[in-house]
Design a protein around this motif. Structure first.
Motif, short mmCIF file in Angstrom:
data_model
loop_
_atom_site.label_atom_id
_atom_site.label_comp_id
_atom_site.label_asym_id
_atom_site.label_seq_id
_atom_site.Cartn_x
_atom_site.Cartn_y
_atom_site.Cartn_z
N ARG A 83 0.84 -1.20 0.00
CA ARG A 83 0.00 0.00 0.00
C ARG A 83 0.87 1.24 0.00
N LEU A 84 1.90 1.19 0.81
CA LEU A 84 2.80 2.34 0.91
C LEU A 84 3.44 2.64 -0.44
N LEU A 87 0.97 4.29 -2.65
CA LEU A 87 0.74 5.68 -2.24
C LEU A 87 1.91 6.56 -2.62
N ARG A 88 3.10 6.04 -2.39
CA ARG A 88 4.29 6.84 -2.71
C ARG A 88 4.37 7.12 -4.19
N HIS A 90 1.96 7.24 -6.26
CA HIS A 90 0.94 8.23 -6.63
C HIS A 90 1.37 9.63 -6.18
N ARG A 91 1.95 9.69 -5.00
CA ARG A 91 2.41 11.01 -4.54
C ARG A 91 3.40 11.61 -5.53
N VAL A 94 1.58 12.95 -8.47
CA VAL A 94 0.90 14.21 -8.19
C VAL A 94 1.91 15.35 -8.17
#
Lengths: 140, 140
Positions: A83-84, A87-88, A90-91, A94
DNA sequence: ACTTGACCTAGACAGCGCTCTAGCTCTTAG
DNA sequence: CTAAGAGCTAGAGCGCTGTCTAGGTCAAGT
């Protein structure tokens, strides 16, 4: 305590269609509970989850990726590293998007400035006079 | 001096398909000149214009709006105020987009931080133990 | 002569993210 | 009793932005 699909639509800003669509697409941690008559009953947690999905979406995460994240959470503990990582990455996407937009913004602002000057000093209507200037990118 | 569609594709990063598509869609100030055999010949100005279109697109301007801008430029001098208005409103849209993304970024970064802490102190694998925590949004 | 590769047009197709329709059930208010 | 309004499912349709195909031309190299 439970919320109808209409109430959730109102709170989240998603349409009832979109809410059913998201569910079909597997974006909700668990398929929404139903009343005896088959109607959906959402919890506050569902709304929170949807709010997160909306954040993901509006930052450009495709539904597919949201589904992958959802699957990880649904599988339960043990895959936090996955998951991390998701998320990373995706960060990072962004952040890249923001940099890109800021770059575009600079270009646009530059053009706005040029036009403002043209219009302010009245040169705007003379641009066409010397033919060479007609193709001057600054005048676009 | 003139460039083939393939060369322009290479320079702009657009596919030759996209270049033809953009032309059909009226995104080029003037329909590209052709050789006697019908092949497109692009100028450096065309490439500059395309670069601008790409900036517009990648900052979320729909093709339709780019076409409207193109039409204004094609019409020639006299509508600078309209062009300026279009640019300003796009600038505002881009700024809003950036603000929105920054907001999303904060949420995502917060989640990243939570997961990093979980993984660092080894609590990750215990999250499921007390059932109440299974639905703790912080653990999503 | 033949192949290769870049180009041409017109138009079909694709992926994404919804949105809408048809046809149904339930509940509630008048 | 009836009509309105919210919900349901399955599945079709849509807007946008390309991408790809079919079928053809043309120029250069071998």
């Amino acid at each position: 305590m439970g919320l109808s699909i209409g109430q959730v639509a109102e709170r989240t800003g998603l349409s009832v269609h979109a809410l059913r669509f998201y569910e079909r697409e597997g974006l909700l941690a668990d398929p929404v509970r139903r009343e005896s008559n088959g109607r959906r009953v959402y919890t506050e947690d569902d709304v929170d989850w949807l709010a997160m999905c909306i954040k993901f979406r509006s930052s450009g995460m495709p539904l597919d990726t949201i589904r992958r994240y959802t699957d990880l959470v649904r599988q339960g503990a043990g895959n936090e590293a996955d998951r991390l990582e998701l998320l990373r990455s995706h960060r990072a996407a962004v952040e890249a998007q923001i940099r890109d937009l800021e770059n575009c913004l600079a270009v646009i602002t530059h053009k706005v400035t040029i036009y403002e000057e043209h219009l302010a000093d009245g040169t705007a209507y003379c641009l066409w006079v010397p033919p060479e200037q007609q193709t001057d990118p600054a005048a676009w």
